[in-house]
Design an enzyme around this catalytic site. Structure first.
Site, PDB file in Angstrom:
ATOM      1  N   GLY A  26       0.681  -1.216  -0.146  1.00  0.00           N
ATOM      2  CA  GLY A  26       0.029   0.135  -0.005  1.00  0.00           C
ATOM      3  C   GLY A  26       0.772   1.194  -0.038  1.00  0.00           C
ATOM      4  O   GLY A  26       1.804   1.590  -0.806  1.00  0.00           O
ATOM      5  N   TYR A 161     -10.718   3.130  14.928  1.00  0.00           N
ATOM      6  CA  TYR A 161      -9.655   3.412  14.015  1.00  0.00           C
ATOM      7  C   TYR A 161      -9.702   5.107  14.026  1.00  0.00           C
ATOM      8  O   TYR A 161      -8.639   5.673  14.136  1.00  0.00           O
ATOM      9  CB  TYR A 161      -9.967   2.807  12.723  1.00  0.00           C
ATOM     10  CG  TYR A 161      -9.090   3.320  11.533  1.00  0.00           C
ATOM     11  CD1 TYR A 161      -7.785   2.892  11.482  1.00  0.00           C
ATOM     12  CD2 TYR A 161      -9.539   4.401  10.681  1.00  0.00           C
ATOM     13  CE1 TYR A 161      -6.988   3.282  10.411  1.00  0.00           C
ATOM     14  CE2 TYR A 161      -8.805   4.720   9.451  1.00  0.00           C
ATOM     15  CZ  TYR A 161      -7.361   4.246   9.410  1.00  0.00           C
ATOM     16  OH  TYR A 161      -6.538   4.609   8.757  1.00  0.00           O
ATOM     17  N   LYS A 165      -6.667   7.595  14.726  1.00  0.00           N
ATOM     18  CA  LYS A 165      -5.910   8.506  13.900  1.00  0.00           C
ATOM     19  C   LYS A 165      -5.980   9.991  14.401  1.00  0.00           C
ATOM     20  O   LYS A 165      -5.195  10.719  14.309  1.00  0.00           O
ATOM     21  CB  LYS A 165      -6.660   8.441  12.459  1.00  0.00           C
ATOM     22  CG  LYS A 165      -6.285   7.195  11.936  1.00  0.00           C
ATOM     23  CD  LYS A 165      -4.676   6.879  11.977  1.00  0.00           C
ATOM     24  CE  LYS A 165      -4.296   5.469  10.996  1.00  0.00           C
ATOM     25  NZ  LYS A 165      -2.975   5.654  10.690  1.00  0.00           N
TER      26      LYS A 165
END
Ligand SMILES: NC(=O)c1ccc[n+]([C@@H]2O[C@H](COP(=O)([O-])OP(=O)(O)OC[C@H]3O[C@@H](n4cnc5c(N)ncnc54)[C@H](OP(=O)(O)O)[C@@H]3O)[C@@H](O)[C@H]2O)c1
Length: 256
Positions: A26, A161, A165
């Site tokens: 990625g 998530y 972040k």
């Protein structure tokens, strides 16, 4: 005529030595390729060694290092090994991370902990070890943390998530504030939805296609869409007066 540094020199990374985590796929794989193409030596770190070996085949300046970012006790030895392979580090790219796609009430304790460990604890401990090393040697450097669009806005089914972040974004500012005195710049890239192993299945699903229609540019990004933001924040000549900044690369998604 005023003296103007040509772009090629502005973004020339010769002499820089970078450690990129999550370089086996990625975004991280692309970051390693772009940094090496601009003259940096790159230590490409992740758990899947066969992927790293294949990446290292592509460019002589890319050197593989097996590293699990949840194993914080291994960081001092990993930095030692990275410097043995490539020379004194000047750039750390905290990119490794995992996703979670559940509603809060459906998120098991182990998943919450795993996401915070891989996405937050890793950045805290690896950045500390890196900054201590540079400060001790009185060497300047830079850190780029990969946060996310969801660091600032939340959606259903990504709370663990998104919280991780948001922590990375806040950590970026705290690190920038404390480490400016050591000549260490710390900035974040906040990508929107970018095609990768993490997102491809979702982006291809009906829900993902529906979400893409809500992005102002009506598409998900490609890892190469981050090249410019990466080079800007990595190159001391280009961003020497930038620290604590977050660069959103999201097709306008944060506006929608
Ligand atoms: N793609 C997006 O739309 C998007 C958007 C915003 C932010 N991001 C962030 O960008 C970063 C890269 O994501 P991606 O989309 O490129 O996903 P990806 O293709 O799944 O890559 C994740 C990378 O992280 C590594 N990794 C995961 N856990 C690790 C661990 N415990 N130790 C070491 N490495 C570990 C993986 O390597 P191994 O499995 O080989 O260890 C892999 O190289 C993540 O932080 C993600 O949250 C992605």
């Amino acid at each position: 005529m005023a003296q103007v540094t040509p772009a090629q020199r502005l973004f020339d990374l010769s002499g820089e030595v970078a450690l990129v985590t999550g370089a086996s796929s990625g975004l991280g794989r692309r970051f390693a390729q772009v940094l090496a193409a601009h003259g940096a030596k790159v230590v490409a770190a992740a758990r899947r060694s066969e992927r790293l070996a294949a990446l290292a085949e592509e460019h002589p300046a890319i050197l593989p290092l097996v590293l699990d970012v949840t194993d914080t006790a291994s960081f001092p030895a990993a930095l030692e090994e990275a410097e043995r392979l490539a020379g004194s580090l000047s750039l750390l790219l905290n990119n490794a991370g995992i996703a979670s796609g559940r509603r809060i009430l459906d998120t098991p304790e182990e998943e919450w902990r795993a996401v915070q460990q891989a996405n937050v604890d890793s950045v805290w401990h690896l950045s500390r070890a890196f900054a201590a090393r540079l400060a001790g040697a009185k060497r300047p450097g830079a850190i780029i943390n990969i946060a996310s669009l969801v660091a600032e806005r939340v959606g259903v089914s990504s709370a663990a998530y998104a919280v991780s972040k948001a922590a990375v974004l806040h950590m970026t500012k705290a690190q920038a504030l404390e480490w400016a005195r050591h000549g260490i710049r710390v900035n974040a890239i906040c990508p929107g939805y970018i095609h990768s192993e993490m997102t491809d299945a979702y982006l291809a699903s009906p829900a993902g296609q529906e979400m893409i229609r809500r992005i102002p540019q009506r598409r998900a990004g490609d890892p190469s869409d981050l090249d410019g933001a990466l080079l800007l924040l990595a190159a001391p000549r280009a961003s020497g007066f930038m620290t604590g900044a977050s660069v959103f690369v999201d097709g306008g998604h944060s506006l929608a």
